[in-house]
Design a protein around this motif. Structure first.
Motif, PDB file in Angstrom:
ATOM      1  N   LEU A   1       0.834  -1.204   0.000  1.00  0.00           N
ATOM      2  CA  LEU A   1       0.000   0.000   0.000  1.00  0.00           C
ATOM      3  C   LEU A   1       0.867   1.253   0.000  1.00  0.00           C
ATOM      4  O   LEU A   1       0.525   2.250  -0.650  1.00  0.00           O
ATOM      5  CB  LEU A   1      -0.948  -0.004   1.195  1.00  0.00           C
TER       6      LEU A   1
ATOM      7  N   GLN B   1       1.893   1.719  -3.499  1.00  0.00           N
ATOM      8  CA  GLN B   1       0.768   2.208  -4.316  1.00  0.00           C
ATOM      9  C   GLN B   1       0.557   3.702  -4.126  1.00  0.00           C
ATOM     10  O   GLN B   1       0.297   4.420  -5.101  1.00  0.00           O
ATOM     11  CB  GLN B   1      -0.524   1.482  -3.920  1.00  0.00           C
ATOM     12  N   VAL B   2       0.644   4.166  -2.894  1.00  0.00           N
ATOM     13  CA  VAL B   2       0.477   5.607  -2.651  1.00  0.00           C
ATOM     14  C   VAL B   2       1.598   6.372  -3.345  1.00  0.00           C
ATOM     15  O   VAL B   2       1.345   7.400  -3.990  1.00  0.00           O
ATOM     16  CB  VAL B   2       0.421   5.925  -1.138  1.00  0.00           C
TER      17      VAL B   2
ATOM     18  N   ALA C   1       0.798   6.588  -6.972  1.00  0.00           N
ATOM     19  CA  ALA C   1      -0.309   7.515  -7.227  1.00  0.00           C
ATOM     20  C   ALA C   1       0.197   8.957  -7.190  1.00  0.00           C
ATOM     21  O   ALA C   1      -0.142   9.758  -8.071  1.00  0.00           O
ATOM     22  CB  ALA C   1      -1.429   7.299  -6.212  1.00  0.00           C
TER      23      ALA C   1
ATOM     24  N   ALA D   1      -4.294   9.285  -4.851  1.00  0.00           N
ATOM     25  CA  ALA D   1      -3.744   8.542  -3.717  1.00  0.00           C
ATOM     26  C   ALA D   1      -4.777   8.309  -2.616  1.00  0.00           C
ATOM     27  O   ALA D   1      -4.607   7.408  -1.795  1.00  0.00           O
ATOM     28  CB  ALA D   1      -2.546   9.293  -3.139  1.00  0.00           C
ATOM     29  N   ARG D   2      -5.847   9.093  -2.609  1.00  0.00           N
ATOM     30  CA  ARG D   2      -6.808   9.056  -1.490  1.00  0.00           C
ATOM     31  C   ARG D   2      -7.384   7.668  -1.207  1.00  0.00           C
ATOM     32  O   ARG D   2      -7.365   7.238  -0.053  1.00  0.00           O
ATOM     33  CB  ARG D   2      -7.934  10.071  -1.711  1.00  0.00           C
ATOM     34  N   PRO D   3      -7.883   6.914  -2.177  1.00  0.00           N
ATOM     35  CA  PRO D   3      -8.460   5.595  -1.840  1.00  0.00           C
ATOM     36  C   PRO D   3      -7.445   4.650  -1.182  1.00  0.00           C
ATOM     37  O   PRO D   3      -7.778   3.932  -0.236  1.00  0.00           O
ATOM     38  CB  PRO D   3      -8.927   5.039  -3.183  1.00  0.00           C
ATOM     39  N   THR D   4      -6.223   4.682  -1.661  1.00  0.00           N
ATOM     40  CA  THR D   4      -5.198   3.821  -1.066  1.00  0.00           C
ATOM     41  C   THR D   4      -4.806   4.333   0.311  1.00  0.00           C
ATOM     42  O   THR D   4      -4.545   3.543   1.224  1.00  0.00           O
ATOM     43  CB  THR D   4      -3.967   3.715  -1.981  1.00  0.00           C
TER      44      THR D   4
ATOM     45  N   ALA E   1      -7.369   2.990   2.687  1.00  0.00           N
ATOM     46  CA  ALA E   1      -7.114   1.569   2.954  1.00  0.00           C
ATOM     47  C   ALA E   1      -5.885   1.399   3.856  1.00  0.00           C
ATOM     48  O   ALA E   1      -5.897   0.587   4.788  1.00  0.00           O
ATOM     49  CB  ALA E   1      -6.923   0.812   1.645  1.00  0.00           C
ATOM     50  N   LEU E   2      -4.837   2.159   3.593  1.00  0.00           N
ATOM     51  CA  LEU E   2      -3.628   2.107   4.412  1.00  0.00           C
ATOM     52  C   LEU E   2      -3.938   2.530   5.842  1.00  0.00           C
ATOM     53  O   LEU E   2      -3.463   1.916   6.799  1.00  0.00           O
ATOM     54  CB  LEU E   2      -2.546   3.000   3.812  1.00  0.00           C
TER      55      LEU E   2
END
Length: 172
Positions: free
Chosen positions: A77, A80-81, A84, A93-96, A99-100
């Motif tokens: 994660l 991923q950020v 993004a 980046a907000r959805p990840t 989740a993070l």
């Protein structure tokens, strides 16, 4: 375990939670970079010092394996950020980040409830030494500024009381 060790660990965990709340609400590259740096230092020190020491001591192997596995689930994660921010910008980046935030919150809670009470004085000392080594002299001021951002009252006094006097002057 000493009050000093707990004060610093809880302060770091609170700072991670604070930053993730802020980042999930309004992604910001500068804050993300500070957060990511501090989390990397924190988790790497646990990975190379704390988990192996607990294993050698024969502490609940399932718990130690679970802690390490939680770190392993957090790492993708983080990547991923980063991607993004690098490719699509902060809003992507907000959805990840959300989740993070959930995953890290659960990990920190798990660590606080089940792992921190098992750490002995020697392990605290080893962890502290590894953290200081990874932070380095040049990183001390930014580390404490990050750690104490928005911390006031008794909590701030508690953390500051664990820091040697001359260093308190430098970080203030």
């Amino acid at each position: 375990m000493t009050q000093r060790d707990l004060a610093m660990m809880y302060a770091a965990h609170d700072a991670f939670r604070r930053d993730l709340r802020a980042l999930a609400a309004a992604p910001d590259r500068e804050r993300w970079t500070r957060f990511r740096t501090q989390l990397s230092i924190h988790h790497t020190a646990e990975d190379v010092v704390l988990w192996p020491s607990l294993r050698r001591r024969g502490v609940n192997a399932q718990l130690v394996d679970a802690m390490a596995a939680e770190h392993d689930r957090i790492d993708p994660l983080l990547a991923q950020v980063n991607r993004a921010f690098d490719t699509a910008g902060p809003d992507a980046a907000r959805p990840t980040l959300v989740a993070l935030s959930e995953l890290l919150h659960n990990h920190l809670q798990h660590e606080e409830q089940e792992t921190l009470p098992l750490i002995n004085d020697r392990e605290w000392s080893l962890l502290d030494r590894e953290m200081r080594r990874r932070i380095g002299l040049r990183g001390l001021r930014p580390y404490y500024q990050w750690l104490l951002r928005d911390v006031e009252g008794e909590r701030r006094r508690s953390v500051l009381s664990t820091i040697p006097g001359p260093l308190r002057l430098v970080i203030s």
